[in-house]
Design a protein around this motif. Structure first.
Motif, mmCIF file in Angstrom:
data_model
loop_
_atom_site.group_PDB
_atom_site.id
_atom_site.type_symbol
_atom_site.label_atom_id
_atom_site.label_comp_id
_atom_site.label_asym_id
_atom_site.label_seq_id
_atom_site.Cartn_x
_atom_site.Cartn_y
_atom_site.Cartn_z
ATOM 1 N N MET A 174 -9.472 7.400 11.957
ATOM 2 C CA MET A 174 -8.378 6.804 12.707
ATOM 3 C C MET A 174 -8.176 5.335 12.062
ATOM 4 S SD MET A 174 -6.545 7.156 15.502
ATOM 5 C CE MET A 174 -5.300 6.396 16.485
ATOM 6 N N ALA A 175 -9.105 4.825 11.696
ATOM 7 C CA ALA A 175 -8.860 3.378 10.943
ATOM 8 C C ALA A 175 -8.192 3.543 9.640
ATOM 9 C CB ALA A 175 -10.436 2.819 10.885
ATOM 10 N N ARG A 176 -8.313 4.564 9.042
ATOM 11 C CA ARG A 176 -7.497 4.735 7.726
ATOM 12 C C ARG A 176 -6.045 4.952 8.183
ATOM 13 N NH1 ARG A 176 -11.239 8.785 4.116
ATOM 14 N NH2 ARG A 176 -13.282 7.396 4.074
ATOM 15 N N VAL A 177 -5.869 5.901 9.306
ATOM 16 C CA VAL A 177 -4.351 5.785 9.612
ATOM 17 C C VAL A 177 -3.671 4.524 9.990
ATOM 18 C CG1 VAL A 177 -2.872 6.876 11.076
ATOM 19 C CG2 VAL A 177 -4.899 8.153 10.226
ATOM 20 N N PHE A 178 -4.461 3.781 10.786
ATOM 21 C CA PHE A 178 -4.099 2.565 11.229
ATOM 22 C C PHE A 178 -3.867 1.461 10.112
ATOM 23 C CE2 PHE A 178 -5.237 -2.070 12.206
ATOM 24 C CZ PHE A 178 -4.265 -2.142 13.051
ATOM 25 N N TRP A 179 -4.828 1.487 9.200
ATOM 26 C CA TRP A 179 -4.409 0.658 8.018
ATOM 27 C C TRP A 179 -3.399 1.081 6.992
ATOM 28 C CZ3 TRP A 179 -5.679 -4.192 8.143
ATOM 29 C CH2 TRP A 179 -6.732 -4.767 8.618
ATOM 30 N N ALA A 180 -3.319 2.414 7.204
ATOM 31 C CA ALA A 180 -2.285 2.886 6.265
ATOM 32 C C ALA A 180 -0.940 2.553 6.689
ATOM 33 C CB ALA A 180 -2.271 4.446 6.128
ATOM 34 N N LEU A 181 -0.932 2.545 8.069
ATOM 35 C CA LEU A 181 0.616 2.149 8.769
ATOM 36 C C LEU A 181 0.710 0.728 8.770
ATOM 37 C CD1 LEU A 181 0.392 4.252 12.045
ATOM 38 C CD2 LEU A 181 1.895 4.894 10.326
ATOM 39 N N VAL A 182 -0.234 -0.015 8.813
ATOM 40 C CA VAL A 182 -0.085 -1.440 8.544
ATOM 41 C C VAL A 182 0.492 -1.918 7.092
ATOM 42 C CG1 VAL A 182 -1.361 -3.492 8.240
ATOM 43 C CG2 VAL A 182 -1.974 -2.221 10.251
ATOM 44 N N CYS A 183 -0.133 -1.148 6.282
ATOM 45 C CA CYS A 183 0.150 -1.394 4.710
ATOM 46 C C CYS A 183 1.594 -0.985 4.428
ATOM 47 C CB CYS A 183 -0.617 -0.544 3.857
ATOM 48 S SG CYS A 183 -2.385 -1.334 3.803
ATOM 49 N N ILE A 184 2.118 0.246 5.265
ATOM 50 C CA ILE A 184 3.297 0.665 4.889
ATOM 51 C C ILE A 184 4.376 -0.207 5.595
ATOM 52 C CG2 ILE A 184 4.945 2.659 5.621
ATOM 53 C CD1 ILE A 184 2.717 4.430 5.173
ATOM 54 N N LEU A 185 4.126 -0.516 6.797
ATOM 55 C CA LEU A 185 5.168 -1.561 7.741
ATOM 56 C C LEU A 185 4.976 -2.901 6.810
ATOM 57 C CD1 LEU A 185 4.058 -0.886 11.216
ATOM 58 C CD2 LEU A 185 6.242 -0.192 10.009
ATOM 59 N N ALA A 186 4.052 -3.472 6.419
ATOM 60 C CA ALA A 186 4.037 -4.727 5.434
ATOM 61 C C ALA A 186 4.717 -4.649 4.328
ATOM 62 C CB ALA A 186 2.746 -5.134 5.152
ATOM 63 N N GLY A 187 4.733 -3.388 3.731
ATOM 64 C CA GLY A 187 5.668 -3.239 2.230
ATOM 65 C C GLY A 187 7.021 -2.932 2.670
ATOM 66 N N ALA A 188 7.301 -2.379 4.003
ATOM 67 C CA ALA A 188 8.738 -2.295 4.054
ATOM 68 C C ALA A 188 9.399 -3.524 4.433
ATOM 69 C CB ALA A 188 8.873 -1.426 5.193
ATOM 70 N N MET A 189 8.498 -4.547 5.056
ATOM 71 C CA MET A 189 9.124 -5.527 5.571
ATOM 72 C C MET A 189 9.193 -6.616 4.468
ATOM 73 S SD MET A 189 9.999 -5.867 8.798
ATOM 74 C CE MET A 189 10.002 -7.847 8.748
ATOM 75 N N PHE A 190 8.268 -6.609 3.561
ATOM 76 C CA PHE A 190 8.214 -7.422 2.198
ATOM 77 C C PHE A 190 9.573 -7.050 1.404
ATOM 78 C CE2 PHE A 190 7.296 -7.465 -2.442
ATOM 79 C CZ PHE A 190 7.332 -8.865 -2.593
ATOM 80 N N CYS A 191 9.879 -5.733 1.191
ATOM 81 C CA CYS A 191 11.025 -5.313 0.621
ATOM 82 C C CYS A 191 12.391 -5.697 1.204
ATOM 83 C CB CYS A 191 11.220 -3.792 0.457
ATOM 84 S SG CYS A 191 9.684 -3.145 -0.720
ATOM 85 N N LEU A 192 12.376 -5.818 2.807
ATOM 86 C CA LEU A 192 13.284 -6.007 3.413
ATOM 87 C C LEU A 192 13.959 -7.609 3.135
ATOM 88 C CD1 LEU A 192 15.751 -5.655 5.353
ATOM 89 C CD2 LEU A 192 14.002 -5.907 7.378
ATOM 90 N N GLN A 193 12.849 -8.519 3.137
ATOM 91 C CA GLN A 193 12.790 -9.973 3.242
ATOM 92 C C GLN A 193 13.472 -10.202 1.833
ATOM 93 O OE1 GLN A 193 12.802 -12.184 5.723
ATOM 94 N NE2 GLN A 193 12.608 -10.619 7.160
#
Length: 560
Positions: free
Chosen positions: A1-20
């Motif tokens: 469960m922790a791995r899934v959570f951190w994977a989502l955090v990494c994906i969202l952070a990467g997406a926001m970085f690309c958008l910005q």
């Protein structure tokens, strides 16, 4: 469960970085600019002042032409009948059109109205002949002139230029400030003042309606006007009196208050500005209006095969005929209105119409003008002008004082007491009599040009988003969304360098499969204590690890 959570955090952070980052880069490559406006005491040069008499020809020449036509209305009878070179050339030109006019004026009224104009005569008679023998001369135009309380030096301060509509015009260039004893400041007493003869009271009055051919411009907004045309423009630039400027009627005093501006513009890629005229020869200061007029001339040459006399000439097209040129007329047209003469006249009118249509089209289609690369100047001095009028001279004693200034102190009429201007001298003596002073002074005008505000309105363009700001924003986005800093990037770089050095050192060798199998079998048959000793010997790796993860240096040396 922790791995899934951190994977989502990494994906969202990467997406926001690309958008910005896309927004940051989009803003940078849009090359925005900012405009700063401030009022500063920055020195600017005193403007050039160009003046033209709206009655484009000398009054004595006009009266001479009028009297010649009253004696005989057939122009070919007056060819070479005068000692004035312009009058002879004028009669030759009018004689070409006279039979055609008498024959076809009703069926081709608009053609003759277009052709019989000032600009047609300035296109077919040499400019030096017009300027010397017909145009208004400086000595008969400028009565007196003062700048900052000092008398003007007419031979030094005034520069002559020829305009196809107004003929002789003059530009006043202020002397260098170092030549003036008093310090220049704002106020009408520190500016430029001149009295000009601009009226037409000395013209002959005919009992019947008469018009001299070529002196009226059809469809012109300034035709049949009298007074002075005034243009205030930056020094070392060409004025265009027919496009810009102010009209000052005779019998008035005009005051022009100058508010200087200084514009600094940014060039590519943040803006479009230029200091060079793509059509000019670089002999004068770049001006947007001059470039645009040359651009229009360029289109007329390409579209009509001729040049417009009312526009600046392009240096590389000096041999192109003018649209109003009538050299094709044979001498027989002076006596007979043949079909050949009419065809030449209609072809000339077609060229004039073509030129007018192209100018009208370019006025509506600004995209075509942009193709000429005419951009605003990168460093521009401009002058905002406030204009006011007052009646001048005043009635009574004040008017008599102005009359004394002109004819008593300046001795205006005595300027023409010379052998080649005796006719004009007699005319002036008769008209400017003391008993006629109230009426004759209505032919004069006074101009006052002065700095109304010595503070300069300075407008500066500059990049609004620089490379330093771009780097700063990229670092902020990396730290916020990805957690990367310069130190982190340095550590990763160091690791990559170590790996590269290890791989290229020559000590890295591929382990044969037989060695890997022997190692796995030997380890499997050992006790836990023996395996621990074996791991310590070979770098602490167990048999369950991949062969590429083993310390190949020590393992290879022990097995091979």
């Amino acid at each position: 469960m922790a791995r899934v959570f951190w994977a989502l955090v990494c994906i969202l952070a990467g997406a926001m970085f690309c958008l910005q980052m896309s927004e940051v880069l989009q803003r940078f490559f849009s090359y925005p600019k900012k405009i700063t406006v401030e009022v500063v005491p920055t020195p600017v040069p005193f403007p050039s002042i160009s003046i033209c008499n709206m009655r484009n020809m000398d009054v004595f020449v006009l009266n001479t032409l009028n009297r010649m036509f009253l004696e005989d209305d057939k122009p070919y009878n007056h060819i070479n009948a005068s000692d004035n070179t312009f009058i002879n050339e004028y009669m030759k030109l009018v004689a070409k059109y006279a039979p055609l006019f008498w024959t076809y004026q009703e069926s081709h009224a608009k053609v003759f109205q277009e052709v019989f104009s000032r600009t047609t005569f300035s296109a077919n008679i040499a400019h030096d002949i017009i300027a010397a023998n017909a145009g208004v001369q400086l000595e008969g135009f400028v009565v007196n002139c003062h700048y900052a309380g000092h008398r003007c030096n007419n031979s030094r301060d005034f520069r002559h230029f020829f305009d196809p509509y107004y003929f002789n015009c003059y530009t006043y260039e202020a002397p260098d400030p170092s030549e003036i004893d008093d310090s220049l400041s704002e106020g009408i007493e520190n500016g430029w003042s001149a009295i000009l003869l601009s009226g037409s009271g000395m013209l002959d009055q005919n009992d019947e309606i008469r018009m001299l051919p070529g002196l009226h411009e059809w469809r012109s907004a300034v035709s049949a006007s009298e007074g002075v045309r005034v243009v205030i423009h930056p020094p070392n630039t060409t004025p265009y009196p027919f496009t810009e400027g102010f009209d000052v009627p005779p019998g008035f005093s005009a005051s022009f208050g100058i508010h200087p501006r200084r514009n600094f513009r940014v060039g590519q890629p943040h803006g479009n500005c230029s200091n060079n005229n793509p059509f000019g020869d670089g002999s004068e200061r770049y001006r947007l209006m001059a470039c645009q007029k040359m651009c229009v001339q360029h289109y007329i040459i390409n579209g009509c095969g001729c040049t417009d006399v009312g526009l600046p000439m392009l240096p590389k097209y000096k041999d192109i005929i003018r649209c109003r040129n009538d050299d094709q007329f044979p001498d027989e047209c002076m006596f007979n209105a043949t079909q050949k003469c009419l065809d030449i006249l209609l072809a000339m009118h077609t060229r004039i119409t073509c030129s007018r249509e192209i100018k009208s089209r370019l006025t509506k289609n600004t995209t075509a003008l942009q193709d000429c690369q005419c951009h605003p100047p990168c460093d521009e001095v401009a002058y905002d002008v406030s204009y006011s009028l007052s009646k001048w001279p005043a009635a009574g004693y004040e008017g008599d004082a102005a009359y004394f200034d002109v004819f008593g102190i300046e001795q205006f009429t005595m300027r023409f007491n010379k052998s080649n201007t005796l006719g004009k001298f007699d005319m002036f003596q008769d008209y400017f009599k003391i008993e006629n002073r109230a009426e004759s002074m209505k032919d004069f005008a006074r101009l006052n040009v002065y700095i109304a505000d010595s503070n300069v309105l300075k407008t500066t363009e500059s990049p609004d988003y620089t490379q330093n700001q771009l780097v700063s924003d990229i670092g902020g986005q990396l730290g916020l969304w990805v957690g990367i800093s310069i130190i982190t990037l340095t550590e990763v770089l160091e690791l990559l360098v170590d790996v590269f050095r290890f791989v290229t050192s020559g000590k890295y060798r591929r382990i044969p499969r037989a060695c890997r199998d022997d190692y796995s079998v030997s380890v499997a048959g050992m006790t836990s204590e023996q395996q621990q000793q074996q791991q310590q010997q070979y770098g602490g790796y167990s048999s369950g690890m991949a062969w590429a993860e083993i310390d190949v240096l020590r393992y290879g040396e022990s097995k091979l």
